[in-house]
Scaffold this motif. Structure first.
Motif, PDB file in Angstrom:
ATOM      1  N   ASP A 182      12.225   1.858  21.130  1.00 24.35           N
ATOM      2  CA  ASP A 182      11.037   2.226  21.914  1.00 24.35           C
ATOM      3  C   ASP A 182      10.326   3.477  21.403  1.00 24.35           C
ATOM      4  OD1 ASP A 182      10.979   0.056  23.669  1.00 24.35           O
ATOM      5  OD2 ASP A 182      12.409   0.997  25.022  1.00 24.35           O
ATOM      6  N   ASP A 183      10.846   4.125  20.357  1.00 28.22           N
ATOM      7  CA  ASP A 183      10.078   5.202  19.736  1.00 28.22           C
ATOM      8  C   ASP A 183       8.811   4.597  19.119  1.00 28.22           C
ATOM      9  OD1 ASP A 183      11.899   7.084  20.462  1.00 28.22           O
ATOM     10  OD2 ASP A 183      12.502   7.645  18.425  1.00 28.22           O
ATOM     11  N   VAL A 184       7.738   5.360  19.123  1.00 30.80           N
ATOM     12  CA  VAL A 184       6.451   4.894  18.611  1.00 30.80           C
ATOM     13  C   VAL A 184       6.147   5.603  17.294  1.00 30.80           C
ATOM     14  CG1 VAL A 184       3.963   4.740  19.043  1.00 30.80           C
ATOM     15  CG2 VAL A 184       5.592   4.393  20.923  1.00 30.80           C
ATOM     16  N   TYR A 185       5.739   4.835  16.279  1.00 33.20           N
ATOM     17  CA  TYR A 185       5.479   5.375  14.945  1.00 33.20           C
ATOM     18  C   TYR A 185       4.015   5.162  14.551  1.00 33.20           C
ATOM     19  CZ  TYR A 185      10.475   5.997  14.174  1.00 33.20           C
ATOM     20  OH  TYR A 185      11.784   6.416  14.266  1.00 33.20           O
ATOM     21  N   GLN A 186       3.535   6.045  13.681  1.00 35.47           N
ATOM     22  CA  GLN A 186       2.196   5.921  13.129  1.00 35.47           C
ATOM     23  C   GLN A 186       2.232   6.194  11.625  1.00 35.47           C
ATOM     24  OE1 GLN A 186      -0.794   8.343  14.991  1.00 35.47           O
ATOM     25  NE2 GLN A 186      -0.903   7.095  16.839  1.00 35.47           N
ATOM     26  N   LEU A 187       1.373   5.477  10.911  1.00 35.16           N
ATOM     27  CA  LEU A 187       1.191   5.749   9.492  1.00 35.16           C
ATOM     28  C   LEU A 187       0.207   6.901   9.355  1.00 35.16           C
ATOM     29  CD1 LEU A 187       1.760   4.726   6.549  1.00 35.16           C
ATOM     30  CD2 LEU A 187      -0.359   3.402   6.763  1.00 35.16           C
ATOM     31  N   ARG A 188       0.582   7.931   8.601  1.00 32.87           N
ATOM     32  CA  ARG A 188      -0.284   9.104   8.505  1.00 32.87           C
ATOM     33  C   ARG A 188      -1.562   8.779   7.739  1.00 32.87           C
ATOM     34  NH1 ARG A 188      -0.406  11.846   3.733  1.00 32.87           N
ATOM     35  NH2 ARG A 188       1.156  11.325   2.157  1.00 32.87           N
ATOM     36  N   ASP A 189      -2.620   9.526   8.044  1.00 33.53           N
ATOM     37  CA  ASP A 189      -3.891   9.349   7.351  1.00 33.53           C
ATOM     38  C   ASP A 189      -3.716   9.537   5.843  1.00 33.53           C
ATOM     39  OD1 ASP A 189      -5.214   8.846   9.671  1.00 33.53           O
ATOM     40  OD2 ASP A 189      -5.986  10.883   9.938  1.00 33.53           O
ATOM     41  N   PHE A 190      -4.399   8.723   5.093  1.00 36.44           N
ATOM     42  CA  PHE A 190      -4.442   8.830   3.628  1.00 36.44           C
ATOM     43  C   PHE A 190      -3.075   8.631   2.961  1.00 36.44           C
ATOM     44  CE2 PHE A 190      -7.641  11.851   5.386  1.00 36.44           C
ATOM     45  CZ  PHE A 190      -8.770  11.067   5.125  1.00 36.44           C
ATOM     46  N   ALA A 191      -2.136   8.024   3.688  1.00 37.92           N
ATOM     47  CA  ALA A 191      -0.848   7.704   3.067  1.00 37.92           C
ATOM     48  C   ALA A 191      -1.077   6.667   1.969  1.00 37.92           C
ATOM     49  CB  ALA A 191       0.126   7.165   4.108  1.00 37.92           C
ATOM     50  N   GLU A 192      -0.451   6.878   0.834  1.00 37.94           N
ATOM     51  CA  GLU A 192      -0.623   5.970  -0.292  1.00 37.94           C
ATOM     52  C   GLU A 192       0.712   5.340  -0.684  1.00 37.94           C
ATOM     53  OE1 GLU A 192      -2.372   7.952  -3.586  1.00 37.94           O
ATOM     54  OE2 GLU A 192      -4.266   8.389  -2.553  1.00 37.94           O
ATOM     55  N   ARG A 193       0.647   4.077  -1.000  1.00 45.30           N
ATOM     56  CA  ARG A 193       1.840   3.418  -1.521  1.00 45.30           C
ATOM     57  C   ARG A 193       2.106   3.903  -2.947  1.00 45.30           C
ATOM     58  NH1 ARG A 193       3.092  -2.707   0.195  1.00 45.30           N
ATOM     59  NH2 ARG A 193       2.802  -2.530   2.443  1.00 45.30           N
ATOM     60  N   ARG A 194       3.374   4.019  -3.270  1.00 42.75           N
ATOM     61  CA  ARG A 194       3.781   4.449  -4.607  1.00 42.75           C
ATOM     62  C   ARG A 194       4.668   3.383  -5.228  1.00 42.75           C
ATOM     63  NH1 ARG A 194       3.356   8.645  -1.129  1.00 42.75           N
ATOM     64  NH2 ARG A 194       2.442  10.591  -1.861  1.00 42.75           N
ATOM     65  N   LYS A 195       4.732   3.396  -6.543  1.00 42.62           N
ATOM     66  CA  LYS A 195       5.502   2.385  -7.258  1.00 42.62           C
ATOM     67  C   LYS A 195       6.969   2.797  -7.351  1.00 42.62           C
ATOM     68  CE  LYS A 195       1.641   0.882 -10.164  1.00 42.62           C
ATOM     69  NZ  LYS A 195       1.135   0.746 -11.559  1.00 42.62           N
ATOM     70  N   LEU A 196       7.821   1.947  -6.833  1.00 41.05           N
ATOM     71  CA  LEU A 196       9.262   2.136  -6.963  1.00 41.05           C
ATOM     72  C   LEU A 196       9.774   1.031  -7.879  1.00 41.05           C
ATOM     73  CD1 LEU A 196      11.935   3.495  -6.150  1.00 41.05           C
ATOM     74  CD2 LEU A 196      12.050   1.908  -4.217  1.00 41.05           C
ATOM     75  N   SER A 197      10.183   1.395  -9.074  1.00 42.56           N
ATOM     76  CA  SER A 197      10.667   0.419 -10.054  1.00 42.56           C
ATOM     77  C   SER A 197      12.191   0.358  -9.990  1.00 42.56           C
ATOM     78  CB  SER A 197      10.213   0.805 -11.465  1.00 42.56           C
ATOM     79  OG  SER A 197       8.798   0.776 -11.556  1.00 42.56           O
ATOM     80  N   LEU A 198      12.698  -0.844  -9.816  1.00 37.92           N
ATOM     81  CA  LEU A 198      14.138  -1.042  -9.680  1.00 37.92           C
ATOM     82  C   LEU A 198      14.681  -1.832 -10.869  1.00 37.92           C
ATOM     83  CD1 LEU A 198      14.428  -2.019  -5.910  1.00 37.92           C
ATOM     84  CD2 LEU A 198      14.602   0.244  -6.937  1.00 37.92           C
ATOM     85  N   HIS A 199      15.872  -1.460 -11.269  1.00 34.97           N
ATOM     86  CA  HIS A 199      16.591  -2.174 -12.318  1.00 34.97           C
ATOM     87  C   HIS A 199      17.745  -2.908 -11.640  1.00 34.97           C
ATOM     88  CE1 HIS A 199      18.312  -3.096 -16.214  1.00 34.97           C
ATOM     89  NE2 HIS A 199      19.452  -2.577 -15.828  1.00 34.97           N
ATOM     90  N   PHE A 200      17.683  -4.239 -11.645  1.00 32.21           N
ATOM     91  CA  PHE A 200      18.696  -5.045 -10.962  1.00 32.21           C
ATOM     92  C   PHE A 200      19.822  -5.397 -11.916  1.00 32.21           C
ATOM     93  CE2 PHE A 200      14.850  -5.752  -8.545  1.00 32.21           C
ATOM     94  CZ  PHE A 200      15.287  -5.658  -7.242  1.00 32.21           C
ATOM     95  N   GLN A 201      21.025  -5.214 -11.429  1.00 27.71           N
ATOM     96  CA  GLN A 201      22.218  -5.581 -12.196  1.00 27.71           C
ATOM     97  C   GLN A 201      22.905  -6.688 -11.419  1.00 27.71           C
ATOM     98  OE1 GLN A 201      23.269  -1.402 -11.846  1.00 27.71           O
ATOM     99  NE2 GLN A 201      23.670  -1.377 -14.051  1.00 27.71           N
ATOM    100  N   THR A 202      22.473  -7.908 -11.657  1.00 29.25           N
ATOM    101  CA  THR A 202      22.867  -9.025 -10.803  1.00 29.25           C
ATOM    102  C   THR A 202      24.352  -9.340 -10.839  1.00 29.25           C
ATOM    103  OG1 THR A 202      22.218 -10.510 -12.607  1.00 29.25           O
ATOM    104  CG2 THR A 202      20.602 -10.115 -10.891  1.00 29.25           C
ATOM    105  N   GLU A 203      25.030  -9.040 -11.953  1.00 24.52           N
ATOM    106  CA  GLU A 203      26.459  -9.333 -12.014  1.00 24.52           C
ATOM    107  C   GLU A 203      27.235  -8.505 -11.000  1.00 24.52           C
ATOM    108  OE1 GLU A 203      27.304  -8.630 -16.131  1.00 24.52           O
ATOM    109  OE2 GLU A 203      27.369 -10.776 -16.551  1.00 24.52           O
ATOM    110  N   ARG A 204      26.749  -7.273 -10.714  1.00 29.44           N
ATOM    111  CA  ARG A 204      27.453  -6.408  -9.774  1.00 29.44           C
ATOM    112  C   ARG A 204      26.735  -6.329  -8.437  1.00 29.44           C
ATOM    113  NH1 ARG A 204      28.086  -0.770 -12.027  1.00 29.44           N
ATOM    114  NH2 ARG A 204      26.138  -1.163 -13.148  1.00 29.44           N
ATOM    115  N   ASP A 205      25.624  -7.092  -8.311  1.00 30.38           N
ATOM    116  CA  ASP A 205      24.854  -7.102  -7.076  1.00 30.38           C
ATOM    117  C   ASP A 205      24.375  -5.704  -6.715  1.00 30.38           C
ATOM    118  OD1 ASP A 205      25.301  -8.082  -3.611  1.00 30.38           O
ATOM    119  OD2 ASP A 205      23.596  -8.371  -4.961  1.00 30.38           O
ATOM    120  N   LEU A 206      23.908  -4.959  -7.718  1.00 29.89           N
ATOM    121  CA  LEU A 206      23.435  -3.603  -7.515  1.00 29.89           C
ATOM    122  C   LEU A 206      22.010  -3.466  -8.027  1.00 29.89           C
ATOM    123  CD1 LEU A 206      26.501  -1.514  -8.762  1.00 29.89           C
ATOM    124  CD2 LEU A 206      25.845  -1.901  -6.398  1.00 29.89           C
ATOM    125  N   SER A 207      21.317  -2.429  -7.570  1.00 30.68           N
ATOM    126  CA  SER A 207      20.032  -2.073  -8.149  1.00 30.68           C
ATOM    127  C   SER A 207      19.955  -0.561  -8.206  1.00 30.68           C
ATOM    128  CB  SER A 207      18.875  -2.640  -7.311  1.00 30.68           C
ATOM    129  OG  SER A 207      18.893  -2.092  -6.002  1.00 30.68           O
TER     130      SER A 207
END
Length: 255
Positions: A39-64
């Motif tokens: 029930d807490d209420v959240y807001q996205l701040r003005d001028f918030a910008e999405r940023r690029k998060l690049s992940l390296h997946f290691q599927t054999e170990r199920d990790l990133s």
């Protein structure tokens, strides 16, 4: 899954970009499941910008882990999908946000948020649910999209080629980030029955020049000049299975 390593770039917010405006966590950003209060209420701040998060997946170990060249995070740090947060906007529209936690030596280094639909600044979003069990499945649907053989993809030159001709290293044209390199290609054969029946979007249904055939949970970007979908926004990501309409968008069994 393939046993080869692969990379994926996501468009995320910092946790502090989406903070509590009312409730127990007032002033704090959206965080891990253990520290959230319903029930807490959240807001996205003005001028918030999405940023690029690049992940390296290691599927054999199920990790990133955070990949080199990422605009967010520290390369080499482990990334954990903590939970899927369910929120409700003022128009009673429900949305989901994935909480991604960057870890260094078992300590939280950074928290990022991956919204599964558009968030609007200055709009109230009330927290009503947290689910750890479906978070990985939700992430898989975002990180992996499936097109059937014959689907035309626009490459960097502007030419359209069948998707089965793409190879790792080819550059495709993206909507927001120009030409981007294909890092990983995976193929799988499924019987087109039950939940796996592909969705056929007939020529012209979404201003497409050819029939488009995709997996049912593939999300499609739709820009609407007029409010026809009653979503309260001009730009939406919609699952193909939610677009069934007459004989223009249908589910196709067989094969």
């Amino acid at each position: 899954m393939s046993t080869r390593d692969s990379n994926q770039t996501l468009s995320v917010y910092f946790s502090t970009d989406f903070s509590a405006s009312e409730g127990v966590a007032h002033g704090d950003g959206l965080t891990i499941a253990d520290d959230l209060v319903m029930d807490d209420v959240y807001q996205l701040r003005d001028f918030a910008e999405r940023r690029k998060l690049s992940l390296h997946f290691q599927t054999e170990r199920d990790l990133s882990e955070v990949a080199e060249g990422s605009a967010l995070g520290t390369a080499g740090y482990l990334v954990v999908i903590d939970c899927c947060v369910k929120i409700m906007g003022t128009s009673d529209v429900t949305q989901e946000v994935l909480v991604l936690v960057e870890v260094e030596d078992d300590t939280i280094a950074e928290i990022s948020l991956l919204p599964l639909a558009e968030l609007k600044p200055k709009s109230d979003y009330r927290l009503f649910g947290v689910d750890r069990h479906i978070a990985a499945k939700r992430f898989a649907k975002v990180a992996c999209v499936s097109f059937t053989k014959g689907t035309h993809i626009t490459v960097a030159s502007g030419k359209q080629v069948p998707i089965e001709e793409l190879r790792a290293g080819d550059k495709v044209l993206t909507r927001d980030d120009g030409p981007q390199e294909v890092r990983w290609v995976r193929r799988k054969t499924l019987r087109a029955t039950g939940n796996f029946k592909p969705v056929v979007i007939k020529e012209g249904a979404l201003n497409n020049t050819n029939d488009l055939i995709v997996s049912p949970d593939n999300r499609l970007f739709i820009y609407q000049r007029q409010e026809k979908l009653r979503t309260g926004r001009a730009q939406v990501l919609v699952k193909a299975r939610q677009l069934f309409h007459g004989n223009m968008v249908v589910q196709q069994p067989g094969g």
